[in-house]
Design an enzyme around this catalytic site. Structure first.
Site, PDB file in Angstrom:
ATOM      1  N   THR A   1       0.809  -1.225   0.000  1.00  0.00           N
ATOM      2  CA  THR A   1       0.000   0.000   0.000  1.00  0.00           C
ATOM      3  C   THR A   1       0.843   1.276   0.000  1.00  0.00           C
ATOM      4  O   THR A   1       0.292   2.369  -0.140  1.00  0.00           O
ATOM      5  CB  THR A   1      -0.940   0.013   1.215  1.00  0.00           C
ATOM      6  OG1 THR A   1      -0.158  -0.145   2.412  1.00  0.00           O
ATOM      7  CG2 THR A   1      -1.953  -1.112   1.116  1.00  0.00           C
ATOM      8  N   ASP A   2       2.154   1.139   0.145  1.00  0.00           N
ATOM      9  CA  ASP A   2       3.033   2.304   0.083  1.00  0.00           C
ATOM     10  C   ASP A   2       4.204   2.011  -0.852  1.00  0.00           C
ATOM     11  O   ASP A   2       5.362   2.216  -0.504  1.00  0.00           O
ATOM     12  CB  ASP A   2       3.535   2.674   1.490  1.00  0.00           C
ATOM     13  CG  ASP A   2       4.198   4.051   1.531  1.00  0.00           C
ATOM     14  OD1 ASP A   2       3.927   4.871   0.620  1.00  0.00           O
ATOM     15  OD2 ASP A   2       4.988   4.316   2.451  1.00  0.00           O
ATOM     16  N   LEU A   3       3.872   1.530  -2.048  1.00  0.00           N
ATOM     17  CA  LEU A   3       4.909   1.184  -3.012  1.00  0.00           C
ATOM     18  C   LEU A   3       5.470   2.458  -3.638  1.00  0.00           C
ATOM     19  O   LEU A   3       4.844   3.079  -4.492  1.00  0.00           O
ATOM     20  CB  LEU A   3       4.333   0.266  -4.094  1.00  0.00           C
ATOM     21  CG  LEU A   3       5.351  -0.309  -5.082  1.00  0.00           C
ATOM     22  CD1 LEU A   3       6.400  -1.153  -4.368  1.00  0.00           C
ATOM     23  CD2 LEU A   3       4.649  -1.133  -6.160  1.00  0.00           C
TER      24      LEU A   3
ATOM     25  N   ASN B   1      11.076   2.734  -0.947  1.00  0.00           N
ATOM     26  CA  ASN B   1      10.928   1.373  -0.437  1.00  0.00           C
ATOM     27  C   ASN B   1      11.427   0.309  -1.402  1.00  0.00           C
ATOM     28  O   ASN B   1      11.120  -0.875  -1.241  1.00  0.00           O
ATOM     29  CB  ASN B   1       9.457   1.109  -0.086  1.00  0.00           C
ATOM     30  CG  ASN B   1       9.018   1.908   1.118  1.00  0.00           C
ATOM     31  OD1 ASN B   1       9.828   2.242   1.985  1.00  0.00           O
ATOM     32  ND2 ASN B   1       7.734   2.240   1.184  1.00  0.00           N
TER      33      ASN B   1
END
Length: 236
Positions: free
Chosen positions: A165-167, A171
């Site tokens: 959900t935080d690609l 990261n």
């Protein structure tokens, strides 16, 4: 995975990777006193890098972001041990590694309950000699082959039905062996179907565009085509 629940504490850990007492593994003073702190990084909080008996590891305390995080820094509503953020991320990393995705090995997780809320920590293996895409692209462009590797790694993650959900490009790491790694699976989850996957890719594209304006990274829209083509390759 071994699980220990006592009083208001719960621990989950890999006995092959963690040789230290599990109750000490999340105590920064323990690592400092044994002279095993090898570095730190400042983000939402401080991530401590420590040298365990078996591997170098990253120790992270779960903290909230945004405006709400200024009011409630690190407490979360308790609705069961297996619903804690630390347990969820620990298990997700295990599933991803079993699916062949390059993610850090989970070493141990902890949750401490106080009444209706809990606090949590995660100890995971440190990716050796790796930098995130932002740091790399601030200095030099990436070749097409590397963008293709990124596309294939995201494809493997999606084949495992994991929605990151935080690609974003903070990261995604590249190590000295030119291997691609995906990190930070807090609040991520397994999701059926395929309809969400394109949105995940679009989120990644927006993060490249954002950092071009913010940090003037070496990137152009055509570079994302290499990610997409490798991602859609049925042989991936």
């Amino acid at each position: 995975m071994k699980s220990v629940t006592e009083n208001n504490h719960a621990f989950w850990y890999d006995e092959q990777l963690l040789k230290e007492p599990v109750e000490k593994a999340f105590d920064t003073e323990y690592w400092q006193k044994t002279d095993k702190v090898i570095g730190s990084a400042i983000g939402r909080g401080t991530t401590w890098f420590v040298q365990t008996e078996t591997v170098a590891a990253a120790l992270r305390h779960y903290r909230r972001g945004g405006l709400f995080g200024k009011l409630v820094a690190d407490s979360y509503w308790f609705s069961g041990w297996e619903k804690t953020r630390s347990y969820q991320e620990f298990r997700l990393l295990q599933q991803l590694r079993e699916s062949g995705v390059n993610v850090p090995r989970p070493i141990a997780a902890r949750a401490i309950r106080t009444g209706f809320t809990y606090k949590a920590d995660l100890l995971s293996e440190k990716v050796f000699n790796a930098r995130d895409l932002v740091a790399i692209l601030q200095q030099t462009p990436l070749c097409t082959e590397m963008y293709q590797k990124i596309g294939r790694e995201v494809r493997k993650m999606h084949n495992a039905q994991i929605n990151h959900t935080d690609l974003n490009i903070h990261n995604i790491l590249i190590d000295e062996q030119q291997q691609v790694w995906i990190i930070d699976f807090d609040k991520c989850y397994q999701q059926s179907g395929d309809s969400w996957k394109q949105g995940n890719l679009e989120r990644l594209k927006r993060s490249f565009i954002k950092e071009v304006g913010k940090r003037q990274i070496y990137w152009q829209l055509a570079d994302f085509g290499a990610i997409e083509s490798a991602y859609r390759d049925e042989k991936c």
